[in-house]
Design a protein around this motif. Structure first.
Motif, PDB file in Angstrom:
ATOM      1  N   SER A   1       0.881  -1.181   0.000  1.00  0.00           N
ATOM      2  CA  SER A   1       0.000   0.000   0.000  1.00  0.00           C
ATOM      3  C   SER A   1       0.909   1.218   0.000  1.00  0.00           C
ATOM      4  O   SER A   1       1.283   1.737   1.065  1.00  0.00           O
ATOM      5  CB  SER A   1      -0.917  -0.012   1.225  1.00  0.00           C
ATOM      6  OG  SER A   1      -1.733  -1.159   1.243  1.00  0.00           O
TER       7      SER A   1
ATOM      8  N   ARG B   1       1.308   5.004  -1.135  1.00  0.00           N
ATOM      9  CA  ARG B   1       0.417   6.118  -1.512  1.00  0.00           C
ATOM     10  C   ARG B   1       0.982   6.938  -2.665  1.00  0.00           C
ATOM     11  O   ARG B   1       0.231   7.431  -3.502  1.00  0.00           O
ATOM     12  CB  ARG B   1       0.200   7.031  -0.297  1.00  0.00           C
ATOM     13  CG  ARG B   1      -0.453   6.340   0.895  1.00  0.00           C
ATOM     14  CD  ARG B   1      -1.934   6.100   0.656  1.00  0.00           C
ATOM     15  NE  ARG B   1      -2.658   7.323   0.454  1.00  0.00           N
ATOM     16  CZ  ARG B   1      -3.146   8.085   1.445  1.00  0.00           C
ATOM     17  NH1 ARG B   1      -2.974   7.707   2.715  1.00  0.00           N
ATOM     18  NH2 ARG B   1      -3.827   9.190   1.189  1.00  0.00           N
ATOM     19  N   THR B   2       2.299   7.121  -2.750  1.00  0.00           N
ATOM     20  CA  THR B   2       2.905   7.941  -3.799  1.00  0.00           C
ATOM     21  C   THR B   2       3.187   7.081  -5.035  1.00  0.00           C
ATOM     22  O   THR B   2       3.972   6.131  -4.953  1.00  0.00           O
ATOM     23  CB  THR B   2       4.225   8.579  -3.309  1.00  0.00           C
ATOM     24  OG1 THR B   2       3.977   9.357  -2.142  1.00  0.00           O
ATOM     25  CG2 THR B   2       4.826   9.464  -4.393  1.00  0.00           C
TER      26      THR B   2
ATOM     27  N   ASP C   1       5.800   3.876  -5.695  1.00  0.00           N
ATOM     28  CA  ASP C   1       5.295   2.541  -6.028  1.00  0.00           C
ATOM     29  C   ASP C   1       5.999   2.007  -7.280  1.00  0.00           C
ATOM     30  O   ASP C   1       6.359   0.834  -7.359  1.00  0.00           O
ATOM     31  CB  ASP C   1       3.780   2.593  -6.246  1.00  0.00           C
ATOM     32  CG  ASP C   1       3.200   1.213  -6.471  1.00  0.00           C
ATOM     33  OD1 ASP C   1       3.376   0.338  -5.601  1.00  0.00           O
ATOM     34  OD2 ASP C   1       2.590   0.995  -7.533  1.00  0.00           O
TER      35      ASP C   1
ATOM     36  N   ASN D   1       3.206   5.596   3.607  1.00  0.00           N
ATOM     37  CA  ASN D   1       2.308   6.735   3.498  1.00  0.00           C
ATOM     38  C   ASN D   1       2.996   7.905   2.810  1.00  0.00           C
ATOM     39  O   ASN D   1       4.186   7.851   2.495  1.00  0.00           O
ATOM     40  CB  ASN D   1       1.808   7.149   4.884  1.00  0.00           C
ATOM     41  CG  ASN D   1       0.885   6.116   5.492  1.00  0.00           C
ATOM     42  OD1 ASN D   1       0.010   5.579   4.800  1.00  0.00           O
ATOM     43  ND2 ASN D   1       1.070   5.816   6.772  1.00  0.00           N
ATOM     44  N   ASN D   2       2.252   8.973   2.606  1.00  0.00           N
ATOM     45  CA  ASN D   2       2.800  10.164   1.963  1.00  0.00           C
ATOM     46  C   ASN D   2       3.752  10.901   2.902  1.00  0.00           C
ATOM     47  O   ASN D   2       3.815  10.643   4.105  1.00  0.00           O
ATOM     48  CB  ASN D   2       1.674  11.097   1.527  1.00  0.00           C
ATOM     49  CG  ASN D   2       1.012  10.618   0.251  1.00  0.00           C
ATOM     50  OD1 ASN D   2       1.608   9.887  -0.536  1.00  0.00           O
ATOM     51  ND2 ASN D   2      -0.231  11.019   0.030  1.00  0.00           N
TER      52      ASN D   2
ATOM     53  N   THR E   1       0.516  16.753   4.732  1.00  0.00           N
ATOM     54  CA  THR E   1       1.018  15.604   3.980  1.00  0.00           C
ATOM     55  C   THR E   1       0.863  15.875   2.496  1.00  0.00           C
ATOM     56  O   THR E   1      -0.047  16.600   2.077  1.00  0.00           O
ATOM     57  CB  THR E   1       0.261  14.320   4.350  1.00  0.00           C
ATOM     58  OG1 THR E   1      -1.122  14.485   4.042  1.00  0.00           O
ATOM     59  CG2 THR E   1       0.429  13.984   5.829  1.00  0.00           C
TER      60      THR E   1
ATOM     61  N   PRO F   1       2.275  13.855  -1.538  1.00  0.00           N
ATOM     62  CA  PRO F   1       3.081  12.773  -2.141  1.00  0.00           C
ATOM     63  C   PRO F   1       4.563  13.140  -2.139  1.00  0.00           C
ATOM     64  O   PRO F   1       4.942  14.307  -2.222  1.00  0.00           O
ATOM     65  CB  PRO F   1       2.526  12.693  -3.572  1.00  0.00           C
ATOM     66  CG  PRO F   1       1.152  13.255  -3.479  1.00  0.00           C
ATOM     67  CD  PRO F   1       1.222  14.350  -2.448  1.00  0.00           C
TER      68      PRO F   1
END
Length: 853
Positions: A191, A193-194, A198, A265-266, A277, A279
């Motif tokens: 998972s 987020r950015t 990924d 997470n970001n 927050t 990316p």
């Protein structure tokens, strides 16, 4: 007097150990001394050190099974002040009587003396108090063992312990662990987020430490966090840190399996009083600014000089003192590249290697001119060292020939000497020493003197007429060293002048690998006193003189008609010439004739001036991380060729050979040979400060063309503090000849050494060692069968020395004493070589600095 002192010391030591031999002396009633820890895993005893390191209590240390430190502690008086005061409390008036002839102040100070107080402080310091079983610590130990296994995937582990009393006031602790089945990793989801992150992760996910089917281990998850962070930060993600990576472990409804969800997470940051927050961004370098003369005192001063070179901007508060390329060649951060941590590290390494700056600093800031906020400005702050520095050193030395020496050197360094970050150093040195191995007719203690001058120029690049970037890129941190030196040695012997010079290229092909290439390595050795040869090499004179007493026919060759000892040098030279002219009764086929011939060949070889022009390549690979690393290996190989270039030039120039059918340069026959060496060192950490170290060495130098032998300075010897320690330096070999010469050397060497190192007390270490090896002559002009290597059968002439040593570790260096015993001596006939001289009378005590390997 000496014997009485020895007996007194022995008596005191015996008394201490007798009084301390009761190991339970300081164990309180109702308590137990911990004698043993035992760990049972699934009802089976284990010995893994990592498990015993989880325990909060361990038995007192032992030396060969004896609790030395505990007994030293028990020998100490824990309350020496009270004991001293009791002397006066129990004997009224004693204090007043002592005060009359010592004074009250001196009586009080007596209680702090070494006899009453200091010796007990010493015993407590080097000793070790008894380890009393503490249930609280046992509880913590069993809990720590439990979490160790939980962290390795055994979520259903059960732990317990029991205390077994084995004698009054003595007990052992038994830890019992029931593991159950380990949990395995099942599915792996991500998972992230950015999207950019990924994408980077997916490109490198095959390198992931977390894989389906692996056993759950916390260490693997920590390693994966660092791997991901390194990958991202080397691909432009400037703000990323390992703590942005987390894992969700799901075992619900699973039997010994766990699903893993990787979460990133970001980017979160603080802006004024609120957290935000967004990316993560991938940053590129928009500019590289280099401040060439930065210091805290001028950080706010106005820059007065700047220049742009290859997209780098260089600033200076005065006139720029460096050629731009000298600085930019050391910078691996370039405009337009993605931000990368490894480039920062590489730049720091290169800048430090220049040795002209103090602690380079590299900082990044977001480029405010970039509206997309995806650019970084790299700022490199360089604080120059002083251009000129003067240094001096003095030391006490010990070498293979010199038993004791006092040396001193002074040096002057000039940095950035040609404005290209070069460093020039000029050093003068001198040494006086003592050697029992050299001739010393006046019995002077200092019978060795040496002085010299050395020049060294370091250039932080490969100094060649052509570009080598494609072969050896600057990421390998190459540098060139040009050296020249002169030394003059006076040792009540031949005395020598030594001229040296070299052009050397150094680089680092990979981490922990180093390479060195000597394009030219020149050495000219000039013997100043060759007529003194037989005064120095006594064994050669003794052998020649024994033959002369029987076969000499010229009365001018000996001192008197009764003793008939050959005069030095006229008699030795005259008799040798008579033998070769066949004016004696010796014939070329006689054994004594060949012995004289061998003695003369050795004399000529060791008294001739040597000229060596060599080229060599050395490669070293090591896994050693630091000075404390006890699990590593090191491999070194060296190949050297000497004289071949001169022979090619001589043949191309149609030079004429001399009467010996050899070429000459400067009216001197040059040396020609091929030499190769292999050196391998391996250390094993056996836990509890026990180390097994092994070294193997093989070297061979083969003369050819212009030479029939290898120069003394390039030959091998055996024996000494860093070799076979049961023999003196130059005292072993060649082969089974028995070391009959004063300085025995040859052109092939085999050496194998093993050493078991262990802790005794604090910084005092011990060692048991075995050294095997020898030297031989091969493919040269030596014909003695005992000295030459002709077949594998000659390997039975490998000598073996064994012994023990004591070392004291001062952290920055180690002082070492090793006592070696001749265990297998090839000087004797086969069948009579083992333990022939295995006694203290024939042992050799070696002194050394640092470990031998």
């Amino acid at each position: 007097m000496k014997k009485i002192s020895t007996k007194i010391v022995a008596f005191i030591l015996i008394a201490i150990f007798i009084s301390a031999c009761n190991s339970l002396k300081r164990v309180p009633d109702g308590k137990h001394l911990l004698t043993k820890n035992q760990i049972l895993v699934n009802d089976k005893a284990v010995k893994e050190e990592v498990l015993f390191n989880q325990l909060y209590q361990k038995p007192n240390s032992t030396l060969l099974g004896y609790k030395l430190r505990l007994n030293l502690y028990n020998a100490a008086n824990l309350n020496p002040d009270s004991t001293y005061q009791a002397k006066f409390t129990n004997h009224p008036g004693k204090y007043e009587r002592m005060s009359k002839w010592l004074s009250a102040k001196q009586v009080d100070r007596l209680g702090k003396s070494f006899y009453y107080h200091g010796i007990h402080d010493f015993l407590k310091k080097v000793g070790e108090p008894p380890v009393i079983i503490d249930r609280t610590r046992a509880d913590k130990s069993v809990l720590r063992l439990k979490y160790y296994y939980i962290n390795n995937g055994y979520f259903n582990v059960k732990t317990s312990y029991s205390i077994d009393t084995i004698a009054p006031k003595k007990a052992a602790i038994k830890y019992a662990i029931q593991l159950g089945n380990p949990f395995l990793l099942d599915s792996l989801k991500t998972s992230i987020r950015t999207p950019a992150l990924d994408s980077l992760y997916q490109k490198n996910k095959l390198n992931s430490v977390i894989k389906t089917g692996n056993q759950y281990k916390v260490a693997d998850f920590e390693e994966e966090k660092n791997r991901i962070s390194t990958n991202f930060r080397n691909n432009g993600v400037y703000h990323f840190q390992p703590n942005y990576v987390s894992f969700n472990i799901d075992t619900i409804g699973k039997v010994n399996k766990a699903n893993v969800n990787l979460i990133i997470n970001n980017y979160s940051y603080q802006e004024k009083d609120s957290s935000k927050t967004e990316p993560f961004r991938v940053f590129k370098i928009s500019a590289v600014k280099i401040y060439t003369d930065y210091s805290p005192t001028n950080s706010n001063a106005t820059v007065t000089d700047s220049t742009t070179f290859n997209n780098f901007i260089l600033y200076s508060h005065g006139k720029l003192k460096y050629k731009p390329h000298a600085i930019t060649d050391a910078i691996f951060i370039n405009k337009g590249m993605l931000f990368a941590d490894f480039r920062t590290v590489l730049t720091n390494r290169y800048l430090n290697n220049l040795k002209i700056f103090n602690y380079p600093s590299i900082q990044y800031e977001v480029d405010k001119k970039d509206s997309t906020a995806h650019s970084l400005i790299a700022k490199v702050y360089l604080t120059p060292r002083k251009k000129y520095s003067f240094g001096w050193t003095s030391d006490i030395t010990h070498s293979n020939i010199q038993d004791f020496g006092i040396g001193m050197s002074i040096s002057q360094s000039i940095r950035n000497v040609f404005n290209g970050a070069e460093t020039f150093e000029i050093a003068a040195r001198g040494n006086i020493g003592s050697s029992k191995d050299l001739a010393n007719p006046n019995n002077a203690f200092f019978n060795v003197t040496e002085y010299g001058l050395d020049l060294k120029l370091n250039i932080p690049r490969l100094f060649t007429p052509f570009n080598t970037e494609k072969i050896i890129p600057k990421s390998m941190i190459p540098y060139t060293q040009i050296t020249a030196g002169f030394a003059k040695q006076r040792n009540i012997g031949l005395d020598k002048e030594n001229f040296t010079g070299a052009i050397t290229y150094n680089w680092t092909p990979k981490r922990n690998n180093t390479a060195r290439f000597d394009l030219f390595n020149v050495q000219f050795v000039r013997n100043l006193n060759p007529l003194n040869y037989f005064n120095v090499y006594k064994s050669s004179y003794k052998a020649l003189n024994a033959i002369g007493k029987t076969y000499n026919v010229d009365p001018l060759n000996f001192d008197n008609i009764d003793d008939k000892n050959l005069l030095i040098p006229s008699g030795t030279t005259g008799f040798t010439q008579n033998v070769f002219d066949q004016t004696t009764t010796l014939k070329p086929t006689d054994a004594k004739y060949k012995e004289v011939e061998s003695i003369e060949e050795r004399r000529k070889r060791l008294t001739e001036n040597d000229f060596i022009l060599a080229t060599n390549y050395t490669f070293t690979k090591t896994t050693k991380k630091d000075l404390q690393d006890n699990t590593f290996y090191q491999f070194k190989v060296k190949v050297e060729s000497a004289g071949s270039l001169l022979t090619m030039i001589s043949k191309a120039s149609n030079l004429q050979k001399n009467a010996n059918n050899n070429y000459e340069i400067f009216n001197l026959e040059y040396s020609e040979y091929l030499k190769t060496e292999f050196d391998y060192i391996k250390h094993w950490d056996l836990s509890k400060q026990k180390v097994l170290a092994v070294r193997t060495f093989f070297g061979i130098a083969i003369p050819f063309g212009n030479s029939k032998y290898v120069p003394f300075s390039r030959s091998y010897f055996s024996g000494g503090s860093n070799d076979n320690r049961a023999w003196q330096p130059y005292g072993l070999g060649p082969g089974s000849s028995g070391g009959v010469n004063d300085f025995n050397e040859a052109n092939m060497k085999i050496a194998i050494s093993g050493e078991f190192r262990f802790k005794i007390l604090g910084s005092l270490k011990g060692a048991l060692f075995a050294d095997a090896g020898n030297i031989w002559n091969v493919l040269d002009n030596v014909t003695d069968e005992k000295s030459t290597f002709t077949s594998l059968k000659d390997l039975e002439d490998i000598a073996l020395g064994t012994g023990f040593g004591m070392r004291y570790d001062f952290s920055f260096f180690v002082v070492r004493f090793d006592l070696g015993f001749k265990t297998y001596n090839p000087a004797y006939v086969l069948g009579d070589r083992w333990f022939k001289e295995y006694n203290f009378g024939h042992s050799v005590l070696n002194f050394g600095i640092n470990y031998p390997f």
